[in-house]
Design a protein around this motif. Structure first.
Motif, mmCIF file in Angstrom:
data_model
loop_
_atom_site.group_PDB
_atom_site.id
_atom_site.type_symbol
_atom_site.label_atom_id
_atom_site.label_comp_id
_atom_site.label_asym_id
_atom_site.label_seq_id
_atom_site.Cartn_x
_atom_site.Cartn_y
_atom_site.Cartn_z
ATOM 1 N N GLY A 141 1.431 1.929 -3.512
ATOM 2 C CA GLY A 141 0.511 2.355 -4.222
ATOM 3 C C GLY A 141 0.090 3.380 -4.204
ATOM 4 O O GLY A 141 -0.234 4.190 -4.811
ATOM 5 N N ALA B 65 0.800 -1.560 -0.179
ATOM 6 C CA ALA B 65 0.071 -0.234 -0.040
ATOM 7 C C ALA B 65 1.292 1.346 0.341
ATOM 8 O O ALA B 65 0.264 2.019 -0.569
ATOM 9 C CB ALA B 65 -0.872 0.102 1.101
ATOM 10 N N ASP C 106 2.538 4.863 -9.957
ATOM 11 C CA ASP C 106 1.589 3.784 -10.694
ATOM 12 C C ASP C 106 1.533 2.492 -10.937
ATOM 13 O O ASP C 106 2.292 2.664 -11.261
ATOM 14 C CB ASP C 106 1.594 4.465 -11.391
ATOM 15 N N MET C 107 1.086 2.038 -10.250
ATOM 16 C CA MET C 107 2.163 -0.153 -10.004
ATOM 17 C C MET C 107 1.377 -1.122 -10.976
ATOM 18 O O MET C 107 -0.288 -0.939 -10.348
ATOM 19 C CB MET C 107 1.725 -0.094 -7.940
ATOM 20 N N THR C 108 1.660 -1.792 -10.587
ATOM 21 C CA THR C 108 1.413 -2.856 -12.011
ATOM 22 C C THR C 108 2.362 -3.743 -10.915
ATOM 23 O O THR C 108 3.287 -4.276 -10.593
ATOM 24 C CB THR C 108 2.324 -2.570 -12.664
ATOM 25 N N VAL C 109 1.593 -4.889 -10.473
ATOM 26 C CA VAL C 109 1.704 -6.009 -9.623
ATOM 27 C C VAL C 109 2.036 -6.984 -10.561
ATOM 28 O O VAL C 109 0.901 -7.281 -11.310
ATOM 29 C CB VAL C 109 0.847 -6.082 -8.548
#
Length: 316
Positions: A287, A284, A291-294
């Protein structure tokens, strides 16, 4: 303001192992059965968040049996204890519950079996770690020789070089242990090793996931406590596997954001005593800034479960 892009790689497996899960459950079930306070000798697992949560429920953490009253239950931590500890509890007619991880207990049994066959033990482990203390304490003083490094192997003086066996702490780095075992076998060709590797499945699985993840990452964070051996090993494994920056953090508030400035990818894993809620907290925090890509890096699926001791499954 636009957040910079970031790929977050999440290791699997990560976090709690079956031995840790069982140990925490043992404390919770003991509190349900006997009420507070329940005494716990040493931190049940090496994680402050977990320990504080159990303390809030009525667990009292001590370092010695001498700090425990005779009329309250005492629990021995997941790391294991020397034989003298349960013997002393029994002599005081205390109720005690052993939360030693079954995989650590396996090493204890192994050491005793070799000793019964007249072999002197070599233990590969970290001096002062509670698991090492517990395993060495299964045998009389002088019957276990501790080695921490390859260099130590050259300096030990066993009673009979032809009558040796070795065991290992379960939370070590797999790669480092291989080198020490090779040095032992080179110097003492007759030395007997375990039928199956002592390093536990969870330690191996978490290290394998880090090895797969590290080359993809500009940085890697390991969620875990500074006194957690398996968490510290994950940091070392990440660095050796090609990640330029690896950091151990207990919680999101410990992240050194300045050191992560300019990264495009980060790997997240957790030691075997770190709960998933702390991993979620770290995710978190990223995040909120990126700008997060998991993406998941899964190298094994774990479905191991250990039963709690019978005394906790019986009615009060």
């Amino acid at each position: 303001m636009t957040k910079p892009p970031l790929t977050l790689y999440l290791a699997a497996p990560r976090g709690f192992c079956a031995g840790v899960d069982r140990a925490i459950k043992i404390v919770e079930m003991a509190l349900d059965k006997w009420g507070a306070p329940v005494f716990v000798r040493h931190e049940i697992v090496h994680n402050k968040f977990v320990v504080d949560g159990l303390r809030d429920k009525g667990a009292v953490f001590v370092e010695s049996l001498d700090e425990c009253p005779d009329d309250r239950p005492v629990i021995f931590s997941a790391h294991g204890v020397p034989k003298a500890v349960p013997a002393k509890a029994a002599s005081r007619q205390m109720i005690y519950v052993d939360a030693t991880c079954p995989l650590v207990s396996k090493v204890h049994i192994e050491a005793q079996r070799h000793a019964d066959n007249g072999l002197q033990m070599v233990m590969i482990g970290h001096d002062g770690h509670p698991e090492t203390i517990g395993t060495m304490g299964q045998l009389p003083e002088g019957e276990v020789i501790l080695v921490e490094t390859v260099a130590d192997v050259a300096t030990i003086a066993p009673r009979d070089p032809e009558r040796l066996a070795f065991v290992t702490q379960t939370t070590l780095s797999v790669d480092d242990t291989v080198d020490i075992v090779a040095a032992l076998k080179a110097r003492f060709p007759a030395i007997i090793g375990p039928h199956k590797e002592d390093i536990c499945y969870a330690t191996t699985n978490r290290q394998d996931a880090v090895k797969a993840m590290a080359p993809k990452c500009d940085a890697m964070l390991v969620v875990g406590a500074p006194n957690s051996s398996n968490s510290r090993r994950l940091v070392e494994v990440g660095t050796k596997a090609g990640c330029a920056y690896s950091q151990l953090v207990q919680r999101a508030g410990d992240i050194d954001w300045r050191s992560l400035d300019g990264i495009a990818s980060v790997g997240i894993t957790a030691g075997a005593s770190a709960p998933e809620v702390l991993i979620d907290e770290v995710i978190a925090a990223f995040g909120a800034r990126y700008d997060m890509t998991v993406e998941y890096v899964e190298t094994a699926v774990e479905n191991v479960e250990f039963k709690v001791p019978r005394v906790l499954r019986e009615p009060a």
